[in-house]
Design an enzyme around this catalytic site. Structure first.
Site, PDB file in Angstrom:
ATOM      1  N   ARG A 135       0.818  -1.212   0.000  1.00 24.58           N
ATOM      2  CA  ARG A 135       0.000   0.000   0.000  1.00 24.58           C
ATOM      3  C   ARG A 135       0.856   1.269   0.000  1.00 24.58           C
ATOM      4  O   ARG A 135       0.334   2.373  -0.190  1.00 24.58           O
ATOM      5  CB  ARG A 135      -0.948   0.003   1.199  1.00 24.58           C
ATOM      6  CG  ARG A 135      -0.245  -0.049   2.523  1.00 24.58           C
ATOM      7  CD  ARG A 135      -1.201  -0.229   3.693  1.00 24.58           C
ATOM      8  NE  ARG A 135      -0.505  -0.644   4.891  1.00 24.58           N
ATOM      9  CZ  ARG A 135       0.227   0.146   5.655  1.00 24.58           C
ATOM     10  NH1 ARG A 135       0.366   1.422   5.334  1.00 24.58           N
ATOM     11  NH2 ARG A 135       0.834  -0.316   6.728  1.00 24.58           N
ATOM     12  N   ASP A 192       8.549   5.917  16.383  1.00 22.79           N
ATOM     13  CA  ASP A 192       7.868   6.050  15.088  1.00 22.79           C
ATOM     14  C   ASP A 192       7.250   7.442  14.917  1.00 22.79           C
ATOM     15  O   ASP A 192       6.414   7.655  14.037  1.00 22.79           O
ATOM     16  CB  ASP A 192       6.790   4.984  14.870  1.00 22.79           C
ATOM     17  CG  ASP A 192       6.315   4.925  13.409  1.00 22.79           C
ATOM     18  OD1 ASP A 192       7.163   5.096  12.510  1.00 22.79           O
ATOM     19  OD2 ASP A 192       5.110   4.727  13.161  1.00 22.79           O
TER      20      ASP A 192
END
Length: 309
Positions: A135, A261
């Site tokens: 994706r 992250d």
């Protein structure tokens, strides 16, 4: 530096990073390294790649470094974001502004030359990232990636791999053929609805054991199915991911890494409080020795091997 251009609108549904993360109650050991974070733009200065799959909010080096200091982190490893493609300018700018407190993971094309690689190395880049998540990228041609791997191996760099756990059986032979150490993002994105001691995650750990592989026990907010979310003071967030990270830490104490992250790309459900993500660490690395290896010793050995904390 790129010429300023008008900003493109943020992808609908994209959540901005948490504006006011809590102060962690867990005191990180001195020298803690965040081995997985990103820089987005700012877009007006560092335009995003035309071929990107998403347009994020801005997340500048100054904002990253402010979070670093707020959380009690000493150093960062900045991973090139897919929204910037193979233009590493924003990431390198952050490395150069860090005063030696950041390293980088680049995205490069197969035709990159030795001079450009040497310049990236001098700036603090220590690896490249190969993205196999469909994706996010159109394709990951193995011949091109093999060529890149051969070019970076003489520099002593490593390869960061991002893939979905279901795809490992088709990819592990190629991964094992690469001539550098490997670092796996987010524990290979396991399906946490399955047992941590089940065949799928066990296969991943066997792959780690059989090769020169490091594992990032990162992104529980991206893996969790049942939560709860790291918000509103929650003391045990993403409980369904803990057994997976715990197993990795126990089985490979010298080859696990941790990171925030930040700014948490492509989240649409909720945006975690980074302070609560820090407070989750003792649940996956229980002892002080495990915590020091995960947060300090391992990343320093990989990214600053000739420096002391």
């Amino acid at each position: 530096m790129p010429t300023a251009v008008p900003n493109s609108p943020v992808t609908p549904g994209w959540l901005d990073w948490h504006p006011n993360p809590s102060k962690p109650t867990f005191a990180l050991p001195a020298g803690t390294v965040d081995t997985h974070c990103h820089i987005f733009g700012p877009q007006a200065v560092f335009p995003f790649a035309p071929e990107r799959k998403y347009t994020p909010c801005d997340a500048s080096k100054d904002q990253l470094f402010a979070l670093r200091d707020h959380l009690g982190i000493a150093r960062n490893v900045i991973v090139q974001a897919t929204c910037h493609g193979a233009d590493n300018t924003a990431m390198v700018d952050a490395l150069q502004a860090s005063g030696g407190r950041a390293r980088g993971i680049a995205t490069v094309r197969p035709d990159i030359g030795e001079r450009e690689l040497r310049a990236l190395d001098a700036a603090g880049v220590r690896g490249v990232r190969f993205n196999f998540v469909r994706r996010l990228v159109d394709s990951s041609p193995e011949d091109d990636l093999s060529l890149i791997a051969k070019k970076i191996a003489p520099l002593g760099w490593h390869i960061v791999l991002y893939f979905e756990s279901a795809d490992l059986p088709d990819l592990e032979d190629f991964f094992a053929s690469l001539p550098t150490p490997l670092v796996i993002d987010h524990m290979g994105r396991p399906d946490v609805t399955r047992p941590a001691d089940g065949p799928e995650f066990s296969r991943f750990l066997r792959f780690v054991a059989a090769n020169d592989v490091w594992v990032k026990v990162t992104c529980p907010e991206r893996l969790s199915v049942t939560g709860p979310a790291a918000l509103n003071g929650e003391r045990h967030p993403y409980a369904d991911v803990v057994p997976f990270a715990r197993r990795a830490v126990e089985e490979f104490p010298d080859r696990v890494l941790w990171g925030t992250d930040w700014p948490h790309p492509n989240l649409t459900d909720h945006m975690p409080d980074d302070g609560l993500l820090v407070d989750r660490i003792p649940q996956i690395a229980v002892t002080a020795e495990e915590q020091r290896r995960l947060l300090v010793d391992n990343p320093m050995r990989l990214y600053w091997p000739n420096e002391k904390v």
